[in-house]
Design a protein around this motif. Structure first.
Motif, PDB file in Angstrom:
ATOM      1  N   VAL A 329       0.853  -1.193   0.000  1.00 24.80           N
ATOM      2  CA  VAL A 329       0.000   0.000   0.000  1.00 24.80           C
ATOM      3  C   VAL A 329       0.886   1.238   0.000  1.00 24.80           C
ATOM      4  O   VAL A 329       1.744   1.417   0.881  1.00 24.80           O
ATOM      5  N   GLY A 330       0.680   2.090  -1.008  1.00 19.79           N
ATOM      6  CA  GLY A 330       1.497   3.284  -1.151  1.00 19.79           C
ATOM      7  C   GLY A 330       1.113   4.397  -0.204  1.00 19.79           C
ATOM      8  O   GLY A 330       0.114   4.302   0.530  1.00 19.79           O
ATOM      9  N   PRO A 331       1.869   5.483  -0.216  1.00 17.82           N
ATOM     10  CA  PRO A 331       1.596   6.620   0.677  1.00 17.82           C
ATOM     11  C   PRO A 331       0.210   7.219   0.477  1.00 17.82           C
ATOM     12  O   PRO A 331      -0.364   7.784   1.412  1.00 17.82           O
ATOM     13  N   THR A 332      -0.343   7.097  -0.728  1.00 21.96           N
ATOM     14  CA  THR A 332      -1.668   7.659  -0.997  1.00 21.96           C
ATOM     15  C   THR A 332      -2.788   6.650  -0.761  1.00 21.96           C
ATOM     16  O   THR A 332      -3.946   6.946  -1.048  1.00 21.96           O
ATOM     17  N   GLY A 333      -2.436   5.455  -0.245  1.00 19.39           N
ATOM     18  CA  GLY A 333      -3.444   4.448   0.045  1.00 19.39           C
ATOM     19  C   GLY A 333      -3.758   3.511  -1.106  1.00 19.39           C
ATOM     20  O   GLY A 333      -4.643   2.665  -0.991  1.00 19.39           O
ATOM     21  N   ILE A 334      -3.051   3.646  -2.216  1.00 17.91           N
ATOM     22  CA  ILE A 334      -3.296   2.771  -3.375  1.00 17.91           C
ATOM     23  C   ILE A 334      -2.508   1.476  -3.209  1.00 17.91           C
ATOM     24  O   ILE A 334      -1.297   1.518  -2.938  1.00 17.91           O
ATOM     25  N   PRO A 335      -3.154   0.305  -3.353  1.00 13.61           N
ATOM     26  CA  PRO A 335      -2.431  -0.969  -3.231  1.00 13.61           C
ATOM     27  C   PRO A 335      -1.745  -1.336  -4.543  1.00 13.61           C
ATOM     28  O   PRO A 335      -2.284  -1.115  -5.629  1.00 13.61           O
ATOM     29  N   TYR A 336      -0.559  -1.894  -4.439  1.00 18.01           N
ATOM     30  CA  TYR A 336       0.203  -2.295  -5.615  1.00 18.01           C
ATOM     31  C   TYR A 336       0.618  -3.761  -5.486  1.00 18.01           C
ATOM     32  O   TYR A 336       0.939  -4.240  -4.395  1.00 18.01           O
ATOM     33  N   GLY A 337       0.644  -4.447  -6.623  1.00 15.05           N
ATOM     34  CA  GLY A 337       1.168  -5.798  -6.668  1.00 15.05           C
ATOM     35  C   GLY A 337       2.583  -5.842  -7.199  1.00 15.05           C
ATOM     36  O   GLY A 337       3.263  -6.858  -7.066  1.00 15.05           O
ATOM     37  N   PHE A 338       3.028  -4.720  -7.805  1.00 10.59           N
ATOM     38  CA  PHE A 338       4.385  -4.607  -8.331  1.00 10.59           C
ATOM     39  C   PHE A 338       5.101  -3.466  -7.619  1.00 10.59           C
ATOM     40  O   PHE A 338       4.585  -2.336  -7.573  1.00 10.59           O
ATOM     41  N   TYR A 339       6.299  -3.749  -7.110  1.00 13.91           N
ATOM     42  CA  TYR A 339       7.065  -2.684  -6.467  1.00 13.91           C
ATOM     43  C   TYR A 339       7.483  -1.629  -7.483  1.00 13.91           C
ATOM     44  O   TYR A 339       7.734  -0.469  -7.130  1.00 13.91           O
ATOM     45  N   SER A 340       7.534  -2.007  -8.755  1.00 15.03           N
ATOM     46  CA  SER A 340       7.935  -1.046  -9.786  1.00 15.03           C
ATOM     47  C   SER A 340       6.873   0.035 -10.006  1.00 15.03           C
ATOM     48  O   SER A 340       7.146   1.029 -10.683  1.00 15.03           O
ATOM     49  N   ALA A 341       5.670  -0.146  -9.446  1.00 15.80           N
ATOM     50  CA  ALA A 341       4.633   0.891  -9.555  1.00 15.80           C
ATOM     51  C   ALA A 341       4.524   1.729  -8.283  1.00 15.80           C
ATOM     52  O   ALA A 341       3.805   2.725  -8.258  1.00 15.80           O
ATOM     53  N   TYR A 342       5.249   1.337  -7.252  1.00 15.36           N
ATOM     54  CA  TYR A 342       5.178   2.032  -5.955  1.00 15.36           C
ATOM     55  C   TYR A 342       5.908   3.374  -6.027  1.00 15.36           C
ATOM     56  O   TYR A 342       6.871   3.532  -6.783  1.00 15.36           O
ATOM     57  N   GLU A 343       5.459   4.336  -5.209  1.00 13.12           N
ATOM     58  CA  GLU A 343       6.073   5.668  -5.200  1.00 13.12           C
ATOM     59  C   GLU A 343       7.257   5.693  -4.239  1.00 13.12           C
ATOM     60  O   GLU A 343       7.135   6.126  -3.095  1.00 13.12           O
ATOM     61  N   PHE A 344       8.415   5.188  -4.720  1.00 10.37           N
ATOM     62  CA  PHE A 344       9.609   5.161  -3.889  1.00 10.37           C
ATOM     63  C   PHE A 344      10.310   6.519  -3.909  1.00 10.37           C
ATOM     64  O   PHE A 344      10.336   7.204  -4.933  1.00 10.37           O
ATOM     65  N   PRO A 345      10.930   6.878  -2.792  1.00 12.86           N
ATOM     66  CA  PRO A 345      11.824   8.050  -2.820  1.00 12.86           C
ATOM     67  C   PRO A 345      13.102   7.687  -3.581  1.00 12.86           C
ATOM     68  O   PRO A 345      13.523   6.533  -3.586  1.00 12.86           O
ATOM     69  N   LYS A 346      13.713   8.649  -4.224  1.00  7.77           N
ATOM     70  CA  LYS A 346      14.934   8.381  -4.989  1.00  7.77           C
ATOM     71  C   LYS A 346      16.160   8.461  -4.092  1.00  7.77           C
ATOM     72  O   LYS A 346      17.033   9.314  -4.250  1.00  7.77           O
ATOM     73  N   ASN A 347      16.181   7.513  -3.175  1.00 13.18           N
ATOM     74  CA  ASN A 347      17.301   7.397  -2.253  1.00 13.18           C
ATOM     75  C   ASN A 347      17.482   5.915  -1.952  1.00 13.18           C
ATOM     76  O   ASN A 347      16.544   5.274  -1.466  1.00 13.18           O
ATOM     77  N   PRO A 348      18.632   5.316  -2.251  1.00 13.84           N
ATOM     78  CA  PRO A 348      18.798   3.869  -2.094  1.00 13.84           C
ATOM     79  C   PRO A 348      18.489   3.370  -0.683  1.00 13.84           C
ATOM     80  O   PRO A 348      17.856   2.317  -0.515  1.00 13.84           O
ATOM     81  N   ILE A 349      18.914   4.111   0.334  1.00 13.09           N
ATOM     82  CA  ILE A 349      18.681   3.669   1.708  1.00 13.09           C
ATOM     83  C   ILE A 349      17.190   3.675   2.016  1.00 13.09           C
ATOM     84  O   ILE A 349      16.660   2.736   2.637  1.00 13.09           O
ATOM     85  N   GLU A 350      16.490   4.702   1.558  1.00 12.37           N
ATOM     86  CA  GLU A 350      15.050   4.785   1.815  1.00 12.37           C
ATOM     87  C   GLU A 350      14.293   3.710   1.024  1.00 12.37           C
ATOM     88  O   GLU A 350      13.288   3.183   1.507  1.00 12.37           O
ATOM     89  N   VAL A 351      14.762   3.395  -0.183  1.00 12.24           N
ATOM     90  CA  VAL A 351      14.130   2.312  -0.952  1.00 12.24           C
ATOM     91  C   VAL A 351      14.231   1.005  -0.181  1.00 12.24           C
ATOM     92  O   VAL A 351      13.250   0.259  -0.034  1.00 12.24           O
ATOM     93  N   ALA A 352      15.431   0.702   0.351  1.00 11.21           N
ATOM     94  CA  ALA A 352      15.619  -0.526   1.126  1.00 11.21           C
ATOM     95  C   ALA A 352      14.764  -0.515   2.391  1.00 11.21           C
ATOM     96  O   ALA A 352      14.224  -1.556   2.793  1.00 11.21           O
ATOM     97  N   GLU A 353      14.607   0.634   3.015  1.00 12.33           N
ATOM     98  CA  GLU A 353      13.789   0.729   4.230  1.00 12.33           C
ATOM     99  C   GLU A 353      12.315   0.462   3.934  1.00 12.33           C
ATOM    100  O   GLU A 353      11.627  -0.207   4.712  1.00 12.33           O
ATOM    101  N   VAL A 354      11.818   0.966   2.815  1.00  9.39           N
ATOM    102  CA  VAL A 354      10.414   0.721   2.451  1.00  9.39           C
ATOM    103  C   VAL A 354      10.193  -0.765   2.194  1.00  9.39           C
ATOM    104  O   VAL A 354       9.204  -1.356   2.682  1.00  9.39           O
ATOM    105  N   LEU A 355      11.091  -1.385   1.444  1.00  9.51           N
ATOM    106  CA  LEU A 355      10.954  -2.814   1.178  1.00  9.51           C
ATOM    107  C   LEU A 355      11.042  -3.622   2.472  1.00  9.51           C
ATOM    108  O   LEU A 355      10.304  -4.606   2.656  1.00  9.51           O
ATOM    109  N   MET A 356      11.921  -3.228   3.382  1.00  8.73           N
ATOM    110  CA  MET A 356      12.065  -3.935   4.655  1.00  8.73           C
ATOM    111  C   MET A 356      10.804  -3.799   5.497  1.00  8.73           C
ATOM    112  O   MET A 356      10.409  -4.746   6.216  1.00  8.73           O
ATOM    113  N   LYS A 357      10.141  -2.664   5.421  1.00  4.53           N
ATOM    114  CA  LYS A 357       8.897  -2.474   6.184  1.00  4.53           C
ATOM    115  C   LYS A 357       7.841  -3.489   5.747  1.00  4.53           C
ATOM    116  O   LYS A 357       7.195  -4.135   6.592  1.00  4.53           O
ATOM    117  N   PHE A 358       7.678  -3.679   4.439  1.00  3.86           N
ATOM    118  CA  PHE A 358       6.699  -4.651   3.961  1.00  3.86           C
ATOM    119  C   PHE A 358       7.149  -6.084   4.257  1.00  3.86           C
ATOM    120  O   PHE A 358       6.334  -6.955   4.560  1.00  3.86           O
TER     121      PHE A 358
END
Length: 515
Positions: A329-358
């Motif tokens: 579920v993205g920041p705007t509440g939209i569910p995604y089945g592909f991480y490539s559609a998720y609204e990631f921040p353009k920061n490698p550490i933050e990308v890894a943190e978002v994936l780790m949260k899920f």
């Protein structure tokens, strides 16, 4: 002569008893025909349409067919025995010479044969009847009665779309042999392959090194709402045969499918997978935030598909597994089945943190597999790729996390194995042989599909036309003609071709000048 008379009388008796008219022309031809041909002709003149399972007429022995089917109850009468097919018992009765077998008691039904019945409607999960390794319907419980601490956390990394020069180097760099599971075996991914624009020499290399090849689509590219059962069936058969012909992928290893963009098409899609004897589908997005384990479609799905979802299956498909896509579920509440559609921040550490949260929702919960589904274009952003690889490295530092393929996951589901003995689990080992050998140098072939020029790449012989539906070898399934013009990919081959072309031009000019 007595045997001939008995034979003719018996056959006519059965023809009339079954509603067939005696054929006068055949009666006049007995002197010129053998007993066998005459009997076959009379049988052909009797038209029986039956919905029961009728076996073919047997060979004729001693002037009489060796077996007559006489009723829907499975009673088979012969000249010397009466056999009950339903009970398997046999009673012997000798008939007097010149006598006839008893007349059939039940006439053949006059309805035409029908197609096999559709599967039943899927009922709610019956835990007592649904048992592993063939059935599992308790989607939110750990299989095998294992505790969470004794259950390996499995992670699936899957990619959808064509495999070619734009993403093949990326896959080989991310899944190098130094990135390993706790048993020392290299981690591997599952590729749901689209046919068009795919370089089958790359497919052959990925398959030969242990990755899993599965189906995304040959002709079907996302317009699933208009696709039929026949479309899905032909797509499955075509991809299995094309990948076999041009990448040496064993069809028995291509056991899974995914609808493009997770756009399921209801029972047409799942019935095609079931009839094709696929092992799993991976198209349904988990509608809940609670992680769900893979389940078989013997029974209804463990969750209710929302009305706005693409159609979910309603019928029962015993033994067909479903691997639900992880819901992000993205920041705007939209569910995604592909991480490539998720609204990631353009920061490698933050990308890894978002994936780790899920991931932690699975790891700290019921340990249901965590599926990472993506499209390769996403890795074109350097920050995303670095964040993804950082996340993989973080996972592999955990001793109870295993990055596996879809079929490895299903193998574990069928035989749940605790962490204490997981390193010896056969499906997770890396010594399983593959039929394909790595491809050193592929070739690009100029082909055509309905007038469109398409370049097709493979390590095998170039096809005559673009391999497609009902044309699995590019020669309409006939032996390919020779010679076939092949176009090498290597720069040296292209340069050599250019040099030869220039030499031929110079020779032609010199001849023209002399003239």
């Amino acid at each position: 002569m007595d045997i001939l008379i008995i034979t003719i009388s018996s056959i006519l008796y059965f023809s009339v008893a079954h509603g067939a008219e005696p054929n006068s022309e055949l009666l006049l031809s007995t002197e010129a025909s053998t007993v066998e041909s005459f009997s076959a002709a009379v049988l052909d003149s009797s038209s029986h349409s039956s919905n029961s399972t009728l076996t073919p007429w047997p060979e004729i022995t001693n002037g009489l067919p060796s077996d007559f089917l006489t009723s829907d109850e499975g009673i088979s009468t012969t000249a010397s025995t009466i056999t009950s097919a339903s009970t398997g018992t046999e009673s012997t009765k000798e008939f007097e010479e010149g006598s006839l077998p008893p007349a059939p008691t039940t006439p053949f039904p006059d309805t035409a044969p029908t197609d096999p019945p559709l599967p039943e409607m899927a009922r709610p999960c019956d835990q007592m009847a649904c048992r592993l390794p063939f059935c599992y319907c308790q989607g939110y419980q750990i299989p095998g009665g294992l505790s969470a601490n004794d259950t390996p956390q499995m992670v699936l990394t899957t990619f959808d779309g064509a495999i070619n020069m734009h993403n093949y180097p990326l896959y080989t760099q991310m899944y190098h042999n130094e990135r390993v599971n706790p048993n020392g075996c290299p981690v591997r991914a599952t590729f749901f392959v689209s046919h068009r624009w795919t370089d089958y020499s790359n497919v052959q290399n990925l398959y030969a090194t242990g990755h899993e090849i599965a189906l995304r689509g040959v002709a079907l590219t996302g317009d699933q709402l208009n696709a039929t059962y026949e479309n899905f069936t032909e797509d499955i058969v075509a991809f299995q045969q094309i990948a076999k012909n041009f990448a040496d992928v064993d069809p028995q290893d291509m056991v899974g499918q995914r609808a493009p963009y997770l756009k399921t098409a209801g029972d047409d899609q799942f019935l095609a997978a079931f009839d094709a004897k696929l092992l799993y589908d991976a198209s349904i997005l988990n509608p809940n935030t609670t992680p769900v384990w893979p389940f078989t479609l013997d029974y209804a799905t463990p969750f209710q598909c929302p009305e706005w979802y693409p159609p979910c299956p309603l019928l029962s498909y015993p033994g067909l597994w479903e691997i639900p896509a992880t819901r992000m579920v993205g920041p705007t509440g939209i569910p995604y089945g592909f991480y490539s559609a998720y609204e990631f921040p353009k920061n490698p550490i933050e990308v890894a943190e978002v994936l780790m949260k899920f991931f932690k929702a699975h790891y700290e919960g019921n340990r249901a597999p965590f599926t990472l589904n993506g499209l390769s274009y996403w890795f074109g952003t350097a920050e995303y790729r670095l964040g993804f690889e950082l996340f993989l490295e973080q996972l592999l530092r955990l001793p109870d996390v295993w990055i596996v393929t879809a079929s490895q996951l299903i193998s574990w589901m069928q035989r749940p194995t605790p962490l204490s003995s997981i390193k010896d689990f056969p499906a997770f080992k890396c010594d399983r042989p593959r039929t394909a050998q790595p491809c050193d140098t592929g070739k690009t072939c100029r082909t055509f599909l309905e007038g469109e020029e398409i370049y097709f790449s493979t390590c095998k012989r170039c096809p005559f036309t673009f391999p497609y539906l009902k044309n699995y070898n590019g020669c309409f399934n006939d032996p390919c003609p020779t010679p076939i013009v092949e176009y090498a990919d290597s720069v040296s081959a292209l340069c050599c071709s250019y040099v030869v072309h220039v030499i031929m031009l110079l020779l032609a000019l010199s001849v023209a000048i002399k003239i």
